[in-house]
Design a protein around this motif. Structure first.
Motif, short mmCIF file in Angstrom:
data_model
loop_
_atom_site.label_atom_id
_atom_site.label_comp_id
_atom_site.label_asym_id
_atom_site.label_seq_id
_atom_site.Cartn_x
_atom_site.Cartn_y
_atom_site.Cartn_z
N ALA A 279 0.98 -1.08 0.16
CA ALA A 279 -0.05 -0.01 0.05
C ALA A 279 0.87 1.12 -0.18
N GLY A 280 2.13 1.31 -0.23
CA GLY A 280 2.93 2.38 -0.24
C GLY A 280 3.95 2.59 1.19
N TRP A 281 3.80 1.81 2.20
CA TRP A 281 4.55 2.24 3.46
C TRP A 281 5.74 1.57 3.05
N ARG A 282 7.08 2.46 3.31
CA ARG A 282 8.32 2.29 3.37
C ARG A 282 8.83 2.18 4.91
N PRO A 283 8.76 1.14 5.37
CA PRO A 283 8.94 1.05 6.93
C PRO A 283 10.45 1.24 7.58
N PRO A 284 10.49 1.66 8.79
CA PRO A 284 11.62 2.11 9.31
C PRO A 284 12.51 0.85 9.64
N VAL A 285 13.68 0.74 9.65
CA VAL A 285 14.51 -0.20 10.16
C VAL A 285 14.45 -0.24 11.83
N ASP A 286 13.61 -1.38 12.01
CA ASP A 286 13.21 -1.51 13.57
C ASP A 286 13.00 -3.01 13.86
N ALA A 287 12.54 -3.22 15.00
CA ALA A 287 12.46 -4.60 15.57
C ALA A 287 11.48 -5.42 15.13
N THR A 288 10.49 -4.76 13.97
CA THR A 288 9.35 -5.61 13.25
C THR A 288 9.94 -6.31 12.14
#
Length: 788
Positions: free
Chosen positions: A655-664
Motif C-alpha cells: 500500500a506504499g508504506w516504506r517501513p523504518p529499520v526497527d524490531a518488526t
C-alpha cells in the motif's frame, strides 16, 4: 494429470518451505499467492515422499514410490503444482537418493522384505549390505546378552521387542519354539546399540544407524527409487530438483547424468565446496545449493582486523585456535571411532600385502581424515586424491607401505570397490569431523563456523568477494545461492550480529573476561560459544538456549557426548540461564552489550540480503527469513513460521508504506520484496564491480548488472560494510559510488527517490550520505519506477 508444464528454465529465485504434519502440501498451496506477491520465482519444497511415521523433516524416506499421505498425498501434491504454475511459480522438490529410514522396519516394505528373506529378497540389491559377514546386525538393544533379550516375544507372526516388530523368515518358527532360538534363525540379529559404530554390516548415512544407504548406482535400483520422481517431471509437476547428499553416492557423476537424461529440469546438488574447489565439469547440473556463496557474502561483512584480538581471547580462555589441528583430531575421531564399521569394511578390501588388520584400519582411517575437500571424484579431480595420500603419508610415515598399496589399487581401478568406498566415506568423515565436531571445539569466532565455512580465513575482502561473484556469473550463473538453510549452524541474522563483534573485538574480549568467572559454562570452548550465542540470538528463551548448548556440547565431545552423557556437566549447562539472571548486574551488562549489536546487526543483515538476492546465481530465501530470524542449528531453525504476520506486513508495504529499520523486521521484508520483484522483472545478468571513492570507500560494497532489454548496466546494489567503525569515523562524508553511464535516470527502488546527475557530463555518482540515509542499502534501477 497436472496442467501442461510451462516452467522449463532456472527460476529467478526460490523460497524454501519445510513441510511437516503442521505444514502440509495443502497448507503450502495456501501460501503460494503470498510468495508470488513477494516476488518469489519458485516454491522449493522439502522432501515429499513417504517418510517414517512422525517425521518432521522428510529425509527419512521409507517408501520412494508414494507421496506422503501425512503431507496430503498425491492429490494435494498435484493441486499444489497446478496452483503454483497457474500463478507463474515454478516448483522445486528436494529428493533423497542416498538413504532410506529403517528405524521402523514395519514402516519400510523394502527393508522388511530384506530382513525376512536376506540376500534372496528382491530388494536385497537396493541396500549396501555385506551379506558375506553374517546376519544383518540391528543395533536396537540396550545391551548384549540374555538380559537384553528378556523383552523379546513372538506375536502375530512377528518377532517383537517392546514396541518394535521384526519379520520372521519363512519356516523359522513353529508354535512352542524358544524365542531366542527363533531369533538365531533369522537373517538379522538384534544387538546392542553400542555396536553400531564398529560392527554394522550395512552402510549408513553418516553414523545414523536407522538410515541405511541405497545403491542407486544400480540401474534397476535407480529406476525403482526414481519412478515417482521422474513422473513428476514427465507430467509437469516438478520443474526442478535439489539432490540431497550427493557425496554419499557411489558414483555421483554417473547418477547425475542418468537423472539429467530423464528429468528435463533445473537440478542443483547439496555439495559443500572447499574454497577454490569447483564441481566436476562432467556433472550436468546448474550448480550447488549455495554454501560457497554463503561463505563469501557473510564473510565480506566481517572485519579481518579483529583476528589477533579474538585469537588471543580464545587462547587465554583455553580454547584451541589451530584450525588444522582441531580438524585433524576431530576427523580422526570420526574415522577411527564413529565410522569404524565403514573403515573396517574398506580395510577388508585392501590387497593382502603385509598389513595386519589393525594396521589396515589405521591406514584407511588416516587417509579418510586427510582430504582437503569433502571427497574426490575419480578419475576427475585426481589432484584431490593425490593430496590426501601425501597428507596421510606425511602424518603417518609408518603407514606409507599400506598407503602406497591403496594408491596403486585405486589408480588401477578408479571405479573399483576400494576407490568407491573410500570416496563415499571421506565426505562423511569431513562432515562429521569438521561441521559436527570441530566447529564446536574451535569457537574463537563462531560466525565463521558455518557449513562450507573457512574458520581459519578471517572474513573475505571486497576484491575477493567481487572475484568470486565474477566467477559465479561466468561459470555457474544458475547455481543456487543461500544465506540460511535447514542445515546451517545459525541463521543469517545471527551471523550478521556476530559480524558486529569483529568491529569491537576488544570490548567483547574484555566483557568475556569479566563475565565468564561469574557464570561459567563447564568447558572453555562451550563457554566462549555460549557468550557469542547469547549476544547473537538475544533475546532467547531458556529452553532454546539450553537445547542448543546441550547439542553443541554433545557434538564437541569435550565434556559430554551423545553416547556418554555426563549428568553433572549437562546440569551445569541447564542451570546457566538461571545463574545469569541471579547476577542482576551481569545480566544487565549482557543485555546492554547485546543491544549495542542490534542496529548494526540490522545493517549487516539488510546488506547481505540485498547482495545475495541481486547477485549472480538463483537466490533461495529460507522460510521466514524475510523478517528478522535469530534461529540456531536444527531443530531450532525448523520451528513453525508465522506466515500470517508476514502477510499483514506485506499488505502494508504494497500500500506504499516504506517501513523504518526497527524490531518488526518490516524493513527486511521491504528489501526482500523489492529485490525479488526487481530480479523477476529485470532478469539481471553480467556483473560489474563498482568502486567507491572518498574517505569511507572501504565501507561500501557495490556492483551493477545488466537487465533485460538493456545493453548498459541498469541495476545496481550498494550496501554498507562495517557500520560501527563507519559511524566512529564520522559517517560517509563525501564518499560516492560512480554509477555506470547510460540513458535515463537512476531510481532507488527502496525509497522511490530519483538520483540527479552530479557531473557536467551527465553521469551520476551516488553520494552515499544521501542515498543511504534511510536504509543502509540501496537498490538502484535505471528507467524503472519504484516497486509499487
Amino acid at each position: 494429470m497436472s496442467a501442461e508444464r510451462t516452467f522449463h528454465s532456472a527460476p529467478t529465485s526460490t523460497y524454501r518451505l519445510q513441510l511437516r504434519p503442521g505444514l502440509t502440501l495443502d497448507d503450502a498451496a495456501g501460501l503460494l499467492d503470498h510468495l508470488r506477491r513477494l516476488g518469489v520465482g519458485a516454491v522449493y519444497l522439502s522432501p515429499i515422499l513417504t517418510a517414517a511415521p512422525g517425521s518432521d523433516h522428510g529425509y527419512d524416506v521409507v517408501d520412494p514410490t508414494r507421496v506422503s499421505t501425512a503431507l496430503g498425498g498425491p492429490e494435494a501434491w498435484t493441486a499444489l503444482a497446478d496452483r503454483a504454475h497457474a500463478l507463474g511459480l515454478g516448483v522445486i522438490v528436494d529428493i533423497v537418493p542416498n538413504h532410506m529410514s529403517v528405524a521402523r522396519p514395519d514402516a519400510n516394505p523394502w527393508w522388511w522384505d530384506v530382513l525376512a528373506h536376506g540376500r534372496d529378497s528382491v530388494y536385497a540389491r537396493c541396500f549396501d549390505i555385506d551379506f558375506d559377514s553374517g546376519p544383518i546386525l540391528l543395533p536396537v538393544l540396550g545391551d548384549d546378552g540374555r538380559a537384553a533379550l528378556e523383552g523379546l516375544t513372538i506375536a502375530d507372526g512377528h518377532l517383537v521387542h517392546f514396541d518394535q516388530r521384526f519379520p520372521l523368515a519363512p519356516g523359522t518358527h513353529t508354535p512352542g519354539d524358544d524365542v531366542e532360538d527363533v531369533h538365531r534363525r533369522q537373517h538379522y540379529r538384534l544387538v546392542s546399540w553400542r555396536r553400531g559404530d564398529g560392527e554394522l554390516t550395512y552402510r549408513r548415512f553418516f553414523d545414523v544407524d536407522h538410515l541405511a544407504a541405497v545403491r542407486v548406482e544400480e540401474p534397476g535400483v535407480f529406476d525403482a527409487t526414481h519412478a515417482e520422481i521422474l513422473r513428476w517431471g514427465s507430467e509437469g509437476l516438478a520443474d526442478g530438483l535439489r539432490v540431497d547428499h550427493v557425496d554419499g553416492l557411489s558414483d555421483p557423476g554417473g547418477y547425475l547424468r542418468r537423472l539429467a537424461e530423464r528429468f528435463d529440469g533445473w537440478i542443483v546438488v547439496e555439495k559443500i565446496l572447499a574454497p577454490g574447489e569447483t564441481l566436476p565439469a562432467s556433472w550436468p547440473v546448474a550448480g550447488t545449493t549455495g554454501y560457497d556463496a554463503l561463505r563469501e557474502i557473510c564473510g565480506v561483512f566481517v572485519d579481518p582486523e579483529a583476528e589477533p584480538v579474538l585469537t588471543t581471547l580464545a587462547r587465554d580462555h583455553g580454547v584451541a585456535t589451530d584450525v588444522t589441528a582441531i580438524d585433524a583430531q576431530a576427523r580422526g575421531h570420526a574415522a577411527g571411532e564413529l565410522l569404524r564399521a565403514e573403515v573396517r569394511r574398506i580395510a577388508a578390501l585392501l590387497p593382502p600385502e603385509g598389513a595386519d588388520p589393525r594396521q589396515a584400519e589405521e591406514t584407511v582411517a588416516e587417509l579418510l581424515a586427510s582430504f582437503d575437500v569433502y571427497r574426490s571424484y575419480l578419475p576427475e579431480g585426481e589432484g584431490a586424491w593425490a593430496r590426501a595420500v601425501r597428507t596421510a603419508a606425511d602424518r603417518r610415515p609408518d603407514l606409507q607401505p599400506v598407503l602406497k598399496g591403496i594408491d596403486r589399487a585405486v589408480r588401477a581401478e578408479p571405479h573399483g570397490d576400494i576407490a568407491r568406498r573410500v570416496q563415499q566415506t571421506s565426505g562423511m568423515v569431513v562432515a562429521m569431523g569438521t561441521e559436527n565436531t570441530a566447529f564446536y571445539r574451535g569457537t574463537r569466532f563462531v560466525a565463521l563456523n558455518e557449513v562450507g565455512g573457512e574458520p581459519d580465513a578471517f572474513g573475505v575482502d571486497v576484491a575477493a568477494f567481487h572475484a568470486a561473484h565474477l566467477r559465479r556469473e561466468a561459470t555457474e550463473p544458475h547455481t543456487m545461492t543461500t544465506l540460511s538453510t535447514h542445515d546451517t549452524k545459525r541463521s543469517e541474522d545471527v551471523r550478521a550480529r556476530l559480524a558486529v563483534l569483529s568491529e569491537l573485538p576488544g570490548d567483547f574480549a574484555d566483557a568475556v573476561r569479566r563475565w565468564s568467572p561469574r557464570a561459567p559454562l563447564p568447558e572453555a570452548a562451550l563457554d566462549l560459544l555460549g557468550w557469542q550465542t547469547l549476544l547473537g540470538a538475544w533475546p532467547i528463551d531458556d529452553e532454546r538456549l539450553v537445547d542448543y548448548l546441550l547439542k553443541a556440547a554433545r557434538e564437541a565431545r569435550l565434556g559430554t557426548s551423545w553416547t556418554d552423557q555426563d549428568p553433572d556437566f549437562e546440569d551445569r549447562i541447564r542451570s546457566w540461564p538461571d545463574r545469569l539472571r541471579a547476577d542482576a548486574d551481569l545480566y544487565a551488562e549482557v543485555r546492554a552489550f547485546a543491544e549495542t549489536l542490534t542496529a548494526p546487526g540490522w545493517s549487516n543483515a539488510l546488506g547481505q540480503k540485498a547482495v545475495h538476492l541481486l547477485g549472480p546465481g538463483v537466490p533461495d530465501v529460507y522460510q521466514g527469513t524475510e523478517l528478522w530470524d535469530l534461529s540456531l542449528v536444527d531443530p531450532d531453525n525448523r520451528r513453525p513460521v508465522d506466515h500470517d504476520a508476514r502477510a499483514r506486513l506485506l499488505s502494508r508495504i504494497e500500500a506504499g508504506w516504506r517501513p523504518p529499520v526497527d524490531a518488526t523486521g518490516a524493513a527486511k521484508l521491504h528489501v526482500v520484496r523489492t529485490c525479488l520483484q526487481a530480479r523477476r522483472d529485470l532478469d539481471p545478468t553480467g556483473y560489474l564491480p563498482l568502486t567507491a571513492e572518498g574517505p569511507a570507500a572501504d565501507h561500501a560494497l557495490a556492483f551493477a548488472r545488466t537487465t533485460r532489454g538493456s545493453h548498459d548496466p541498469a541495476l545496481a546494489v550498494v550496501a554498507t560494510r562495517l557500520p560501527l567503525t563507519l559511524a566512529d569515523a564520522g559517517g560517509w562524508d563525501d564518499t560516492v559510488v560512480p554509477l555506470p553511464s547510460g540513458p535515463g535516470p537512476w531510481t532507488d527502488l527502496l525509497t522511490g527517490r530519483t538520483l540527479v546527475p552530479t557531473r557536467m557530463d551527465g553521469l551520476v555518482t551516488a553520494r552515499l550520505a544521501e542515498v543511504l540515509d534511510h536504509y543502509p542499502v540501496a537498490v538502484l534501477a535505471r528507467n524503472r519506477p519504484p516497486v509499487g
